[in-house]
Motif scaffolding. Structure first.
Motif, mmCIF file in Angstrom:
data_model
loop_
_atom_site.group_PDB
_atom_site.id
_atom_site.type_symbol
_atom_site.label_atom_id
_atom_site.label_comp_id
_atom_site.label_asym_id
_atom_site.label_seq_id
_atom_site.Cartn_x
_atom_site.Cartn_y
_atom_site.Cartn_z
ATOM 1 N N VAL B 243 0.825 -1.249 -0.044
ATOM 2 C CA VAL B 243 -0.017 -0.110 0.014
ATOM 3 C C VAL B 243 0.862 1.368 0.019
ATOM 4 O O VAL B 243 0.624 2.201 -0.785
ATOM 5 C CB VAL B 243 -0.910 0.077 1.091
ATOM 6 N N GLY B 244 1.925 1.258 0.852
ATOM 7 C CA GLY B 244 2.829 2.313 0.850
ATOM 8 C C GLY B 244 3.418 2.708 -0.455
ATOM 9 O O GLY B 244 3.575 3.537 -0.902
ATOM 10 N N SER B 245 4.128 1.430 -0.891
ATOM 11 C CA SER B 245 4.840 1.629 -2.385
ATOM 12 C C SER B 245 3.724 2.238 -3.200
ATOM 13 O O SER B 245 4.247 2.963 -4.066
ATOM 14 C CB SER B 245 5.197 0.339 -2.618
ATOM 15 N N GLY B 246 2.693 1.625 -3.349
ATOM 16 C CA GLY B 246 1.735 2.123 -4.252
ATOM 17 C C GLY B 246 1.476 3.534 -4.157
ATOM 18 O O GLY B 246 1.248 4.395 -5.039
ATOM 19 N N MET B 247 1.210 3.838 -2.743
ATOM 20 C CA MET B 247 0.729 5.444 -2.681
ATOM 21 C C MET B 247 1.851 6.184 -3.119
ATOM 22 O O MET B 247 1.658 7.388 -3.786
ATOM 23 C CB MET B 247 0.506 5.643 -1.108
ATOM 24 N N ILE B 248 3.232 6.015 -2.851
ATOM 25 C CA ILE B 248 4.266 6.712 -3.212
ATOM 26 C C ILE B 248 4.064 6.903 -4.963
ATOM 27 O O ILE B 248 4.476 7.868 -5.309
ATOM 28 C CB ILE B 248 5.721 6.139 -2.943
ATOM 29 N N ALA B 249 3.975 5.806 -5.452
ATOM 30 C CA ALA B 249 4.088 5.570 -7.194
ATOM 31 C C ALA B 249 3.108 6.389 -7.531
ATOM 32 O O ALA B 249 3.047 7.179 -8.459
ATOM 33 C CB ALA B 249 4.047 4.179 -7.445
ATOM 34 N N VAL B 250 1.958 6.127 -6.966
ATOM 35 C CA VAL B 250 0.711 6.961 -7.235
ATOM 36 C C VAL B 250 0.792 8.562 -7.275
ATOM 37 O O VAL B 250 0.515 9.199 -8.021
ATOM 38 C CB VAL B 250 -0.701 6.561 -6.643
ATOM 39 N N LEU B 251 1.347 8.814 -6.146
ATOM 40 C CA LEU B 251 1.745 10.338 -6.063
ATOM 41 C C LEU B 251 2.484 10.772 -7.262
ATOM 42 O O LEU B 251 2.735 11.912 -7.450
ATOM 43 C CB LEU B 251 2.235 10.501 -4.477
ATOM 44 N N GLY B 252 3.493 10.022 -7.523
ATOM 45 C CA GLY B 252 4.595 10.149 -8.473
ATOM 46 C C GLY B 252 3.745 10.584 -9.690
ATOM 47 O O GLY B 252 3.951 11.416 -10.618
ATOM 48 N N GLY B 253 2.705 9.963 -10.123
ATOM 49 C CA GLY B 253 2.053 9.938 -11.504
ATOM 50 C C GLY B 253 0.955 11.214 -11.364
ATOM 51 O O GLY B 253 1.171 11.880 -12.253
ATOM 52 N N ALA B 254 0.669 11.430 -10.236
ATOM 53 C CA ALA B 254 -0.210 12.600 -9.995
ATOM 54 C C ALA B 254 0.520 14.047 -10.080
ATOM 55 O O ALA B 254 0.108 14.808 -10.986
ATOM 56 C CB ALA B 254 -0.845 12.581 -8.767
ATOM 57 N N VAL B 255 1.938 13.682 -9.587
ATOM 58 C CA VAL B 255 2.959 15.029 -9.633
ATOM 59 C C VAL B 255 3.293 15.070 -11.256
ATOM 60 O O VAL B 255 3.427 16.332 -11.593
ATOM 61 C CB VAL B 255 3.915 15.047 -8.725
ATOM 62 N N GLU B 256 3.491 14.121 -11.827
ATOM 63 C CA GLU B 256 3.867 14.036 -13.043
ATOM 64 C C GLU B 256 3.033 14.917 -14.082
ATOM 65 O O GLU B 256 2.982 15.536 -14.952
ATOM 66 C CB GLU B 256 4.165 13.008 -13.683
ATOM 67 N N LEU B 257 1.768 14.479 -13.684
ATOM 68 C CA LEU B 257 0.532 14.826 -14.473
ATOM 69 C C LEU B 257 0.569 16.453 -14.254
ATOM 70 O O LEU B 257 0.343 17.389 -15.274
ATOM 71 C CB LEU B 257 -0.837 14.322 -14.298
ATOM 72 N N LEU B 258 0.373 16.918 -12.832
ATOM 73 C CA LEU B 258 0.055 18.178 -12.628
ATOM 74 C C LEU B 258 1.329 18.951 -12.953
ATOM 75 O O LEU B 258 0.886 20.318 -12.995
ATOM 76 C CB LEU B 258 -0.416 18.241 -11.166
#
Lengths: 169, 354
Positions: B243-258
């Protein structure tokens, strides 16, 4: 509308393209089968296929001999797999990461090949060598190989390979 | 000499040697293609550090790599291989895009923060799926997460070709201007996402090495049986790691998009996932090391474009260098674990100490 689905022409071409698409999947799966039976997970098959296809195409193009291209492509794939094999078996490092690195390595290898051999610019612009109508690609795995020859023989090869492996394993 | 210092020197030495060896191999390849390696590498460095715009571009490329590498480090520390980083990255971007463009009625920085936050939490659910399947059903989490990558990529393709499509071009609408992460330096694409990435790096380091939960995570990674005997809930730790690893990766994707892409389109996020896993291994599974190596990879990628324009060498040479760094780092770690090599190294250390 539904009767078009059962039109014999449609079904015939569907079956034919099914066979055509099955061949690479089947051969790669057979290769991975050998590896998995030995306890190894080889994610780098994608890269090995790419390398085998590139080298096989090149050799077939130069020598205008599809069988030679097939054999050399298979050998090339086998050699590139040796990187994975040495790193995983002798040095006992992780299998998955080595496979993934092999994928990236093969990707780069193809790009360099296109630049040096076909005067292209990168993998999206392969350059303008005249196309051969003998060999268009080679699929290989850790022991078997096949070529998409413009004949029916590759279907037969796939079926024979299956039967052969069944007897060995 | 203190054993921990010796271990640190060994680890850093392994990474440095593999990087240097891979760069040497790259030089051999460049020479084989017919160019001068020193000049080519000079262009590469100039392309990465030459002017403010180049430095900014390097940082922009480094940000998603840092996120995916941190995600991989976090799950590796628990002994779990999260190869679904690419899919989680994409799901984060989907979540951020959808939330900020279609759901949230207000704009501005509140929109940005809320999209990041909710997107991260939701993406944690996506990341939990392989973890749950591994912990409670014993499935191989590598295969599950790799296949979920495909699900995520194709789901994104479905979205930007269908429900979220804008104006008949297969991509989603760009997020609004005031939602984008602010740019820091005029004339370059650097955005505040780099601060989020560095902050994440510090946070993960602190969590793994200074908190009790992080310690438990590392214990489960090092020896699950001992952890179980000592009363740690191994299953729960496994799922938490994912879950933690997924959240970090997901945050990365969101940051890359925004911050950088602003819209979903074909090829978004390609190549960040697996490279992140490789970077985590080269960085010897330490968050700071992973961040540094991610920056190195970004330098290589940015410089490769300049090298290609200046000398005509394809970017594939840099691809090969990256792959060779990964192979050498992994093989180097393994080779120093071999009994014969370990004995040799210990003998040499004894000589150094005296």
């Amino acid at each position: 509308m539904m009767e078009l689905l059962f039109d014999s022409h449609f079904i015939g071409s569907l079956l034919q393209s099914t066979l055509r698409v099955t061949t690479p999947l089947l051969l790669v799966a057979l290769g991975e089968l050998y590896g998995e039976r030995a306890g190894m997970i080889n994610i780098g098959l994608d890269g090995i296929m790419t390398v085998g296809a590139t080298v096989g195409f090149l050799v077939g193009y130069i020598t205008v001999n599809p069988v030679l291209g097939l054999v050399v492509g298979a050998l090339a794939g086998m050699l590139i797999n040796m990187i994975y094999a040495y790193s995983t078996i002798t040095l006992r490092s992780g299998q998955i990461i080595n496979g993934m690195a092999l994928n990236i390595l093969a990707h780069g290898f193809v790009g360099i090949h296109f630049q040096t051999v076909f005067w292209g610019h990168d993998e999206t612009d392969p350059g303008h060598g005249p196309k051969t109508n003998q060999c268009s690609g080679v699929v290989r795995d850790s022991g078997l190989g096949s070529g998409f020859v413009q004949s029916k023989s590759h279907y037969l090869f796939g079926i024979c390979a299956c039967d052969f492996d069944g007897h060995i394993l | 000499m203190d054993i921990r210092l010796k271990n640190t020197i060994m680890k850093v030495g392994r990474s440095v040697i593999s990087i240097v060896a891979a760069i040497a191999i790259g030089a051999i390849l460049i020479a084989a293609v017919g160019e001068n390696p020193v000049i080519a590498y000079g262009f590469l460095l100039r392309g990465a550090f030459g002017n403010a715009r180049a430095v900014g571009e390097t940082l922009v490329k480094a940000t998603p790599l840092i996120f995916t590498a941190l995600a991989a480090v976090f799950s590796y520390r628990c002994g779990m291989f999260n190869l679904g980083v690419e899919g989680q990255f994409i799901m984060g971007a989907i979540g951020a895009s959808w939330l900020s463009s279609n759901i949230l009625p207000f704009g501005g920085i509140g929109n940005t923060l809320l999209s990041l936050l909710i997107g991260t939490l939701a993406g944690g659910l996506w990341g939990a799926i392989p973890g749950l399947l591994k912990a409670y059903r014993g499935l191989n989490e590598m295969i599950v997460s790799i296949l979920m990558n495909y699900i995520a990529t194709l789901f994104m393709a479905f979205l930007y070709s269908g429900p979220l499509m804008e104006k008949n071009i297969p991509q989603t609408a760009a997020i609004l201007d005031d939602v984008k992460l602010t740019r820091l330096i005029e004339g370059s694409r650097v955005h505040t996402g780099i601060f989020i990435a560095i902050g994440m790096m510090i946070l993960v380091t602190y969590f793994l090495f200074k908190t009790a939960k992080g310690y438990q995570l590392r214990v489960v990674g090092l020896n699950p049986i001992a952890a179980n005997v000592n009363g740690l809930s191994v299953k729960r730790m496994m799922v938490s790691a994912f879950v933690g690893s997924g959240m970090i990766a997901v945050l990365g994707g969101a940051v890359e998009l925004l911050g950088s892409s602003y819209r979903l389109m074909s090829g978004f996020g390609f190549g960040f996932g697996f490279d992140g896993v490789g970077i985590a291994l080269i960085g010897q599974l330490h968050p700071v090391g992973a961040g540094l190596v991610a920056y190195l990879f970004a330098v290589l990628r940015t410089g490769a474009n300049t090298m290609k324009i200046a000398t005509g060498i394809t970017t594939s040479v840099v691809d090969i260098v990256q792959a060779v760094i990964i192979i050498f780092a992994v093989a180097g770690t393994a080779i120093t674990m071999l009994p014969g090599v370990k004995a040799l190294v210990n003998r040499k250390w004894k000589g150094v100490e005296q």
